[in-house]
Design a protein around this motif. Sequence first.
Motif, PDB file in Angstrom:
ATOM      1  N   GLY A  31       0.800  -1.217   0.000  1.00 44.30           N
ATOM      2  CA  GLY A  31       0.000   0.000   0.000  1.00 44.30           C
ATOM      3  C   GLY A  31       0.834   1.268   0.000  1.00 44.30           C
ATOM      4  N   MET A  32       1.941   1.231  -0.726  1.00 41.18           N
ATOM      5  CA  MET A  32       2.823   2.390  -0.795  1.00 41.18           C
ATOM      6  C   MET A  32       2.382   3.360  -1.887  1.00 41.18           C
ATOM      7  SD  MET A  32       6.529   0.503  -0.350  1.00 41.18           S
ATOM      8  CE  MET A  32       7.488   2.018  -0.545  1.00 41.18           C
ATOM      9  N   ASP A  33       2.687   4.634  -1.684  1.00 37.72           N
ATOM     10  CA  ASP A  33       2.398   5.685  -2.654  1.00 37.72           C
ATOM     11  C   ASP A  33       3.670   5.930  -3.472  1.00 37.72           C
ATOM     12  OD1 ASP A  33       1.537   7.856  -4.104  1.00 37.72           O
ATOM     13  OD2 ASP A  33       1.534   9.240  -2.405  1.00 37.72           O
ATOM     14  N   VAL A  34       3.667   5.450  -4.705  1.00 31.29           N
ATOM     15  CA  VAL A  34       4.840   5.569  -5.566  1.00 31.29           C
ATOM     16  C   VAL A  34       4.437   6.244  -6.870  1.00 31.29           C
ATOM     17  CG1 VAL A  34       6.592   4.265  -6.838  1.00 31.29           C
ATOM     18  CG2 VAL A  34       5.931   3.548  -4.540  1.00 31.29           C
ATOM     19  N   SER A  35       5.140   7.317  -7.220  1.00 36.78           N
ATOM     20  CA  SER A  35       4.802   8.055  -8.440  1.00 36.78           C
ATOM     21  C   SER A  35       5.574   7.552  -9.652  1.00 36.78           C
ATOM     22  CB  SER A  35       5.099   9.542  -8.248  1.00 36.78           C
ATOM     23  OG  SER A  35       6.478   9.745  -7.978  1.00 36.78           O
ATOM     24  N   GLU A  36       6.720   6.899  -9.412  1.00 34.52           N
ATOM     25  CA  GLU A  36       7.542   6.458 -10.539  1.00 34.52           C
ATOM     26  C   GLU A  36       8.413   5.276 -10.131  1.00 34.52           C
ATOM     27  OE1 GLU A  36      11.362   8.129 -13.109  1.00 34.52           O
ATOM     28  OE2 GLU A  36      10.252   9.533 -11.875  1.00 34.52           O
ATOM     29  N   ILE A  37       8.542   4.316 -11.053  1.00 37.08           N
ATOM     30  CA  ILE A  37       9.522   3.234 -10.913  1.00 37.08           C
ATOM     31  C   ILE A  37      10.296   3.206 -12.228  1.00 37.08           C
ATOM     32  CG2 ILE A  37       9.965   0.787 -10.510  1.00 37.08           C
ATOM     33  CD1 ILE A  37       7.222   0.576  -9.213  1.00 37.08           C
ATOM     34  N   HIS A  38      11.581   3.494 -12.136  1.00 32.72           N
ATOM     35  CA  HIS A  38      12.428   3.544 -13.325  1.00 32.72           C
ATOM     36  C   HIS A  38      13.402   2.377 -13.291  1.00 32.72           C
ATOM     37  CE1 HIS A  38      14.685   5.221 -16.634  1.00 32.72           C
ATOM     38  NE2 HIS A  38      15.792   5.186 -15.916  1.00 32.72           N
ATOM     39  N   HIS A  39      13.566   1.683 -14.414  1.00 29.46           N
ATOM     40  CA  HIS A  39      14.558   0.600 -14.473  1.00 29.46           C
ATOM     41  C   HIS A  39      15.647   0.968 -15.458  1.00 29.46           C
ATOM     42  CE1 HIS A  39      13.471  -1.468 -18.317  1.00 29.46           C
ATOM     43  NE2 HIS A  39      12.312  -0.868 -18.095  1.00 29.46           N
ATOM     44  N   CYS A  40      16.880   0.601 -15.110  1.00 28.02           N
ATOM     45  CA  CYS A  40      18.011   0.975 -15.949  1.00 28.02           C
ATOM     46  C   CYS A  40      19.226   0.103 -15.650  1.00 28.02           C
ATOM     47  CB  CYS A  40      18.372   2.443 -15.715  1.00 28.02           C
ATOM     48  SG  CYS A  40      18.940   2.773 -14.042  1.00 28.02           S
ATOM     49  N   ALA A  41      20.311   0.363 -16.368  1.00 32.19           N
ATOM     50  CA  ALA A  41      21.590  -0.318 -16.135  1.00 32.19           C
ATOM     51  C   ALA A  41      22.248   0.285 -14.897  1.00 32.19           C
ATOM     52  CB  ALA A  41      22.492  -0.140 -17.347  1.00 32.19           C
ATOM     53  N   LEU A  42      23.132  -0.480 -14.267  1.00 38.32           N
ATOM     54  CA  LEU A  42      23.832  -0.012 -13.067  1.00 38.32           C
ATOM     55  C   LEU A  42      24.532   1.322 -13.301  1.00 38.32           C
ATOM     56  CD1 LEU A  42      25.371  -3.376 -11.891  1.00 38.32           C
ATOM     57  CD2 LEU A  42      23.687  -2.030 -10.634  1.00 38.32           C
ATOM     58  N   SER A  43      25.197   1.469 -14.427  1.00 34.15           N
ATOM     59  CA  SER A  43      25.953   2.701 -14.700  1.00 34.15           C
ATOM     60  C   SER A  43      25.042   3.927 -14.743  1.00 34.15           C
ATOM     61  CB  SER A  43      26.733   2.578 -16.003  1.00 34.15           C
ATOM     62  OG  SER A  43      25.863   2.245 -17.065  1.00 34.15           O
ATOM     63  N   GLU A  44      23.897   3.819 -15.408  1.00 30.66           N
ATOM     64  CA  GLU A  44      22.936   4.930 -15.435  1.00 30.66           C
ATOM     65  C   GLU A  44      22.374   5.164 -14.035  1.00 30.66           C
ATOM     66  OE1 GLU A  44      18.409   5.980 -16.774  1.00 30.66           O
ATOM     67  OE2 GLU A  44      19.457   4.513 -18.020  1.00 30.66           O
ATOM     68  N   GLY A  45      22.128   4.077 -13.330  1.00 31.44           N
ATOM     69  CA  GLY A  45      21.570   4.173 -11.989  1.00 31.44           C
ATOM     70  C   GLY A  45      22.461   4.929 -11.032  1.00 31.44           C
ATOM     71  N   VAL A  46      23.764   4.688 -11.096  1.00 28.91           N
ATOM     72  CA  VAL A  46      24.706   5.363 -10.203  1.00 28.91           C
ATOM     73  C   VAL A  46      24.659   6.869 -10.432  1.00 28.91           C
ATOM     74  CG1 VAL A  46      27.164   5.686  -9.693  1.00 28.91           C
ATOM     75  CG2 VAL A  46      26.232   3.386  -9.899  1.00 28.91           C
ATOM     76  N   SER A  47      24.592   7.292 -11.689  1.00 30.78           N
ATOM     77  CA  SER A  47      24.612   8.725 -11.978  1.00 30.78           C
ATOM     78  C   SER A  47      23.284   9.421 -11.679  1.00 30.78           C
ATOM     79  CB  SER A  47      25.026   8.976 -13.436  1.00 30.78           C
ATOM     80  OG  SER A  47      24.098   8.398 -14.314  1.00 30.78           O
ATOM     81  N   SER A  48      22.185   8.681 -11.626  1.00 26.74           N
ATOM     82  CA  SER A  48      20.882   9.320 -11.385  1.00 26.74           C
ATOM     83  C   SER A  48      20.249   8.950 -10.045  1.00 26.74           C
ATOM     84  CB  SER A  48      19.908   8.967 -12.515  1.00 26.74           C
ATOM     85  OG  SER A  48      19.642   7.582 -12.524  1.00 26.74           O
ATOM     86  N   ALA A  49      20.922   8.137  -9.247  1.00 24.41           N
ATOM     87  CA  ALA A  49      20.333   7.609  -8.006  1.00 24.41           C
ATOM     88  C   ALA A  49      19.864   8.690  -7.035  1.00 24.41           C
ATOM     89  CB  ALA A  49      21.328   6.681  -7.314  1.00 24.41           C
ATOM     90  N   ARG A  50      20.550   9.808  -6.990  1.00 25.40           N
ATOM     91  CA  ARG A  50      20.174  10.884  -6.054  1.00 25.40           C
ATOM     92  C   ARG A  50      18.798  11.489  -6.365  1.00 25.40           C
ATOM     93  NH1 ARG A  50      24.733  14.505  -3.828  1.00 25.40           N
ATOM     94  NH2 ARG A  50      26.264  12.956  -3.197  1.00 25.40           N
ATOM     95  N   ASN A  51      18.287  11.230  -7.561  1.00 26.96           N
ATOM     96  CA  ASN A  51      16.969  11.747  -7.957  1.00 26.96           C
ATOM     97  C   ASN A  51      15.826  10.850  -7.493  1.00 26.96           C
ATOM     98  OD1 ASN A  51      18.286  13.816  -9.371  1.00 26.96           O
ATOM     99  ND2 ASN A  51      18.495  12.504 -11.164  1.00 26.96           N
ATOM    100  N   PHE A  52      16.155   9.782  -6.759  1.00 26.11           N
ATOM    101  CA  PHE A  52      15.159   8.817  -6.320  1.00 26.11           C
ATOM    102  C   PHE A  52      15.159   8.694  -4.800  1.00 26.11           C
ATOM    103  CE2 PHE A  52      16.082   7.882 -10.688  1.00 26.11           C
ATOM    104  CZ  PHE A  52      14.844   7.555 -11.222  1.00 26.11           C
ATOM    105  N   ASP A  53      14.069   8.168  -4.263  1.00 25.91           N
ATOM    106  CA  ASP A  53      13.950   7.955  -2.819  1.00 25.91           C
ATOM    107  C   ASP A  53      14.457   6.579  -2.419  1.00 25.91           C
ATOM    108  OD1 ASP A  53      12.429  10.461  -2.200  1.00 25.91           O
ATOM    109  OD2 ASP A  53      11.017   9.530  -3.590  1.00 25.91           O
ATOM    110  N   ILE A  54      14.247   5.598  -3.297  1.00 24.97           N
ATOM    111  CA  ILE A  54      14.615   4.209  -3.021  1.00 24.97           C
ATOM    112  C   ILE A  54      15.308   3.639  -4.257  1.00 24.97           C
ATOM    113  CG2 ILE A  54      13.751   1.890  -2.459  1.00 24.97           C
ATOM    114  CD1 ILE A  54      11.203   3.347  -1.337  1.00 24.97           C
ATOM    115  N   VAL A  55      16.420   2.929  -4.026  1.00 29.32           N
ATOM    116  CA  VAL A  55      17.137   2.264  -5.113  1.00 29.32           C
ATOM    117  C   VAL A  55      17.260   0.781  -4.774  1.00 29.32           C
ATOM    118  CG1 VAL A  55      19.355   2.034  -6.305  1.00 29.32           C
ATOM    119  CG2 VAL A  55      18.481   4.312  -5.766  1.00 29.32           C
TER     120      VAL A  55
END
Length: 102
Positions: A31-55
């Motif tokens: 029952g969580m309120d989630v506005s976005e779930i983005h999937h990507c490669a580890l390399s992209e994830g490392v550079s954009s992780a700060r834009n998310f609440d949970i990784v």
Amino acid sequence: MSAKILVACANGAGTSLMMKMTAERVIKKLGMDVSEIHHCALSEGVSSARNFDIVFAPLNFKSMYEDAERSGVTVIGLRNVLSDKEMEEALVSTGAAEKFKA
């Protein structure tokens, strides 16, 4: 408060898409309120992780996200990235499930 979630795996193709589907099931169950779930490669994830609440990432790559973790992002390393049970337990034990309750 609505959460933004990032799921990352080695190539950002098949496995991360399946991780995203696992996350969608678990989030609905909790029952969580989630506005976005983005999937990507580890390399992209490392550079954009700060834009998310949970990784979510494979456990052996969790250390790649230490920077994001220091900035307040909840980083969860999973042994079995496709396990609903492990993902659910991690969201509950980190307090993220409660923090982003719908």
